[in-house]
Design a protein around this motif. Structure first.
Motif, mmCIF file in Angstrom:
data_model
loop_
_atom_site.group_PDB
_atom_site.id
_atom_site.type_symbol
_atom_site.label_atom_id
_atom_site.label_comp_id
_atom_site.label_asym_id
_atom_site.label_seq_id
_atom_site.Cartn_x
_atom_site.Cartn_y
_atom_site.Cartn_z
ATOM 1 N N THR A 1 0.823 -1.216 0.000
ATOM 2 C CA THR A 1 0.000 0.000 0.000
ATOM 3 C C THR A 1 0.853 1.261 0.000
ATOM 4 N N ARG A 2 2.104 1.144 0.431
ATOM 5 C CA ARG A 2 2.978 2.306 0.424
ATOM 6 C C ARG A 2 3.816 2.410 -0.852
ATOM 7 N N ALA A 3 4.235 1.281 -1.368
ATOM 8 C CA ALA A 3 5.034 1.312 -2.595
ATOM 9 C C ALA A 3 4.188 1.637 -3.816
ATOM 10 N N ALA A 4 2.942 1.180 -3.814
ATOM 11 C CA ALA A 4 2.046 1.412 -4.958
ATOM 12 C C ALA A 4 0.645 1.637 -4.403
ATOM 13 N N PRO A 5 0.323 2.873 -4.018
ATOM 14 C CA PRO A 5 -0.926 3.149 -3.294
ATOM 15 C C PRO A 5 -2.197 2.732 -4.016
ATOM 16 N N ARG A 6 -2.174 2.606 -5.323
ATOM 17 C CA ARG A 6 -3.388 2.207 -6.047
ATOM 18 C C ARG A 6 -3.573 0.684 -6.052
ATOM 19 N N THR A 7 -2.637 -0.063 -5.509
ATOM 20 C CA THR A 7 -2.746 -1.513 -5.487
ATOM 21 C C THR A 7 -3.897 -1.933 -4.581
ATOM 22 N N ARG A 8 -4.773 -2.763 -5.108
ATOM 23 C CA ARG A 8 -5.879 -3.304 -4.307
ATOM 24 C C ARG A 8 -5.424 -4.609 -3.683
ATOM 25 N N VAL A 9 -5.358 -4.640 -2.356
ATOM 26 C CA VAL A 9 -4.794 -5.763 -1.617
ATOM 27 C C VAL A 9 -5.855 -6.374 -0.712
ATOM 28 N N VAL A 10 -5.953 -7.711 -0.716
ATOM 29 C CA VAL A 10 -6.822 -8.441 0.200
ATOM 30 C C VAL A 10 -5.973 -9.478 0.935
ATOM 31 N N VAL A 11 -6.057 -9.479 2.259
ATOM 32 C CA VAL A 11 -5.378 -10.479 3.089
ATOM 33 C C VAL A 11 -6.422 -11.468 3.588
ATOM 34 N N LEU A 12 -6.157 -12.755 3.408
ATOM 35 C CA LEU A 12 -7.050 -13.815 3.881
ATOM 36 C C LEU A 12 -6.379 -14.559 5.030
ATOM 37 N N GLU A 13 -6.992 -14.538 6.194
ATOM 38 C CA GLU A 13 -6.467 -15.204 7.385
ATOM 39 C C GLU A 13 -7.529 -16.159 7.926
ATOM 40 N N LYS A 14 -7.154 -17.408 8.150
ATOM 41 C CA LYS A 14 -8.143 -18.407 8.554
ATOM 42 C C LYS A 14 -8.589 -18.250 10.007
ATOM 43 N N GLU A 15 -7.771 -17.626 10.844
ATOM 44 C CA GLU A 15 -8.149 -17.444 12.244
ATOM 45 C C GLU A 15 -9.055 -16.218 12.396
ATOM 46 N N SER A 16 -9.565 -16.032 13.614
ATOM 47 C CA SER A 16 -10.497 -14.926 13.865
ATOM 48 C C SER A 16 -9.795 -13.595 14.110
ATOM 49 N N GLY A 17 -8.468 -13.598 14.094
ATOM 50 C CA GLY A 17 -7.691 -12.378 14.276
ATOM 51 C C GLY A 17 -6.274 -12.610 13.802
ATOM 52 N N PRO A 18 -5.450 -11.555 13.818
ATOM 53 C CA PRO A 18 -4.077 -11.685 13.313
ATOM 54 C C PRO A 18 -3.146 -12.317 14.339
ATOM 55 N N ALA A 19 -2.019 -12.837 13.846
ATOM 56 C CA ALA A 19 -0.878 -13.211 14.698
ATOM 57 C C ALA A 19 -1.203 -14.288 15.717
ATOM 58 N N ARG A 20 -1.992 -15.299 15.322
ATOM 59 C CA ARG A 20 -2.403 -16.320 16.279
ATOM 60 C C ARG A 20 -1.406 -17.481 16.396
ATOM 61 N N HIS A 21 -0.400 -17.533 15.532
ATOM 62 C CA HIS A 21 0.514 -18.674 15.566
ATOM 63 C C HIS A 21 1.948 -18.195 15.806
ATOM 64 N N GLN A 22 2.859 -18.324 14.854
ATOM 65 C CA GLN A 22 4.263 -18.015 15.138
ATOM 66 C C GLN A 22 4.460 -16.586 15.634
#
Length: 414
Positions: A36-57
Motif C-alpha cells: 500500500t505504500r510502494a504502490a498506493p493504487r494496489t488493491r490488496v486483500v489479506v485472507l487469514e483463517k483465524e479470527s484475528g491476526p498473529a495467532r501462531h508463530q
C-alpha cells in the motif's frame, strides 16, 4: 496491463483485487503494508483463517528483536535482521507500541564453547553489529545472578510485543485501502491465464492478478494447492516455555542466551525479560504432532502421517537423534528443563518455573534432511511463496514485507 489499476477497472477485467495475500501473521501483514505504500493504487486483500491476526508463530514467541549476530554474513537473515531490528525499534517508537532495547548476553558455560563464542564475535562484527567480549567478572555487571566462563554483549537486541505490531500493521494497511479478512481459510487455488482464483471455506471466490503465500506453518501446502512444487516440507517443532514465578523474576535483568550449536537453527533455552516485566525461559525444540500442535495431546493424524512419510524427516531423525532425545527429555521432565536453565542461572529451582504458552516453529526441510537455514522465497507466474520464515522473521518483517512487495510488483509490471 501495466502496474496496479483502479477498482472499477479490476472488476471490468474480472478481478476482485490486484494481490491476494494468504496469511495474516506479521509477514503477510507487513507485505500488505509495504504494497500500500510502494504502490498506493494496489488493491490488496489479506485472507487469514483465524479470527484475528498473529495467532501462531507471530504471537507465540519470546518477543525478542534479534540483532542479527548469529547469521551468516550476506544471507537474507543477516541483512534483514540487522536492518529490521533498527526499523522495528523505530516503528514501535513511532506507533507508541511497547518495546525496549535491552541488549543481551550470549554466555559460554563450558570451555568447549569458548571458540564458538569467539566465532560469534567475528560474525557479529562482519554483520556490522556492536559486540563486546566479557570475562566472568564482567558478566556480573549486566546479570549478577548469571554464571559463565565468558560472554558476548550485544547492545542492539531488544524486546517488543510482535502481536501488537501485527495488529498495528493490519490497521495501517486497512487505513491505506487494503482489506484484511479473518475467518477466511483458503481451500482451493486455481490459475487461468493471468487470473489467480481462490475459494475460501465458506465458498467465497476471489480473483486476483497475483497471489502471495505467507501461510507460515502451512506455506508448503498452500504452494501445492497453487500447483507449485515447493521442493521442501514444513516439519513443525514445538517450543515449550516456562515463566519465572513473580517473586523470582528479579533473577534476570534482561536477555541471556547460551552459545548456539551451529548444527541447528535453534538458539537453545534462553532467559527473556519481556516488555511486561515477566521472565520467560525456553524454548526447547521437540517434534510437534500437528502443525498447530501446542502440546503433546494435540495430534492431527493426517499431518503427522505426512511428516512421518517425508524422507527428510527420517534423515533428520537419523542424524540428530541424540539432540532430539535430549529435547524430548526436557519436555517431559521439569527437573531436566530446570537443569538446562541452571547452566546459565544456577539459583533457579524447579518450583520457580511456571508453565507458559508454547509455540510451533515452521521449519522448512529439504528431501535430503537439510534444515533450511535462511529465508526461502519461490516464484512462479502470478505467485510469490514465502516458504521459510522462522526467527528472526518477526524482527525482520518490515524489510521482508518490502522484498515480497517488490517481487509482486515486478511481476505485475509495476
Amino acid at each position: 496491463m501495466i502496474g496496479p489499476v483502479g477498482g472499477e477497472a479490476l472488476k471490468s477485467w474480472g478481478y476482485d483485487c490486484d494481490v491476494l495475500i494468504v496469511g495474516g501473521g506479521i509477514v503477510g501483514l507487513s507485505t500488505a503494508y509495504a504494497l500500500t505504500r510502494a504502490a498506493p493504487r494496489t488493491r490488496v486483500v489479506v485472507l487469514e483463517k483465524e479470527s484475528g491476526p498473529a495467532r501462531h508463530q507471530t504471537g507465540r514467541n519470546s518477543g525478542v528483536i534479534h540483532s542479527g549476530v548469529y547469521y551468516r554474513p550476506g544471507s537474507y537473515k543477516a541483512r534483514f535482521a540487522v536492518q529490521g531490528a533498527a526499523e522495528m525499534v523505530a516503528f514501535c517508537a513511532e506507533q507508541e507500541l511497547p518495546h525496549a532495547v535491552t541488549g543481551k548476553l550470549v554466555v559460554a558455560t563450558e570451555r568447549s564453547e569458548l571458540p564458538r563464542l569467539h566465532a560469534l564475535v567475528q560474525r557479529g562484527r562482519a554483520n556490522g553489529i556492536p559486540v563486546r567480549e566479557l570475562g566472568p567478572a564482567q558478566i556480573a555487571e549486566y546479570e549478577p545472578r548469571v554464571r559463565g566462563l565468558g560472554a558476548v554483549h550485544v547492545g542492539t537486541t531488544g524486546v517488543c510485543d510482535f502481536g501488537a505490531v501485527a495488529r498495528r500493521l493490519a490497521e495501517l494497511a486497512e487505513d491505506a485501502g487494503a482489506s484484511v479478512r479473518y475467518g477466511a481459510e483458503v481451500r482451493t487455488i486455481g490459475r487461468r491465464g493471468s487470473v489467480v482464483a481462490v475459494r475460501t471455506a465458506d465458498g467465497e471466490v476471489l480473483r486476483a492478478r497475483a497471489l502471495v503465500n505467507c501461510a507460515g506453518l502451512h506455506s508448503d501446502r498452500v504452494a501445492r494447492l497453487a500447483g507449485d512444487d515447493p521442493g521442501m516440507r514444513i516439519v513443525p517443532f514445538r517450543g515449550e516455555y516456562f515463566e519465572l514465578a513473580a517473586d523470582r523474576a528479579d533473577l534476570v535483568r534482561g536477555l541471556v542466551y547460551p552459545v548456539p550449536d551451529p548444527a541447528f537453527p535453534f538458539l537453545g533455552v534462553h532467559l527473556t525479560r519481556g516488555v511486561d516485566g515477566s521472565v520467560h525461559l525456553g524454548p526447547n525444540a521437540v517434534p510437534a504432532l500437528a502443525r498447530e500442535g501446542y502440546g503433546w495431546g494435540a495430534v492431527r493424524p493426517g499431518e503427522l502421517a505426512g511428516t512421518v512419510a517425508y524422507p527428510g524427516a527420517w534423515r533428520i531423525a537419523r542424524r540428530h537423534w541424540r539432540y532430539g532425545a535430549g529435547e524430548i527429555r526436557r519436555s517431559l521432565s521439569k527437573p531436566a528443563f530446570t537443569r538446562a536453565v541452571r547452566r546459565l542461572l544456577p539459583e533457579v529451582r524447579p518450583e520457580d518455573l511456571i508453565p507458559a504458552a508454547s509455540g510451533v516453529r515452521a521449519q522448512a526441510v529439504l528431501r535430503d534432511g537439510t534444515l533450511v537455514d535462511d529465508f526461502l522465497f519461490a516464484e512462479s507466474p502470478g505467485m510469490v511463496h514465502v516458504l521459510n520464515a522462522p526467527s528472526p522473521a518477526a524482527t525482520a518483517s518490515l524489510p521482508i514485507g518490502r522484498e515480497v512487495a517488490r517481487r509482486v510488483l515486478a511481476g505485475l509490471g509495476g
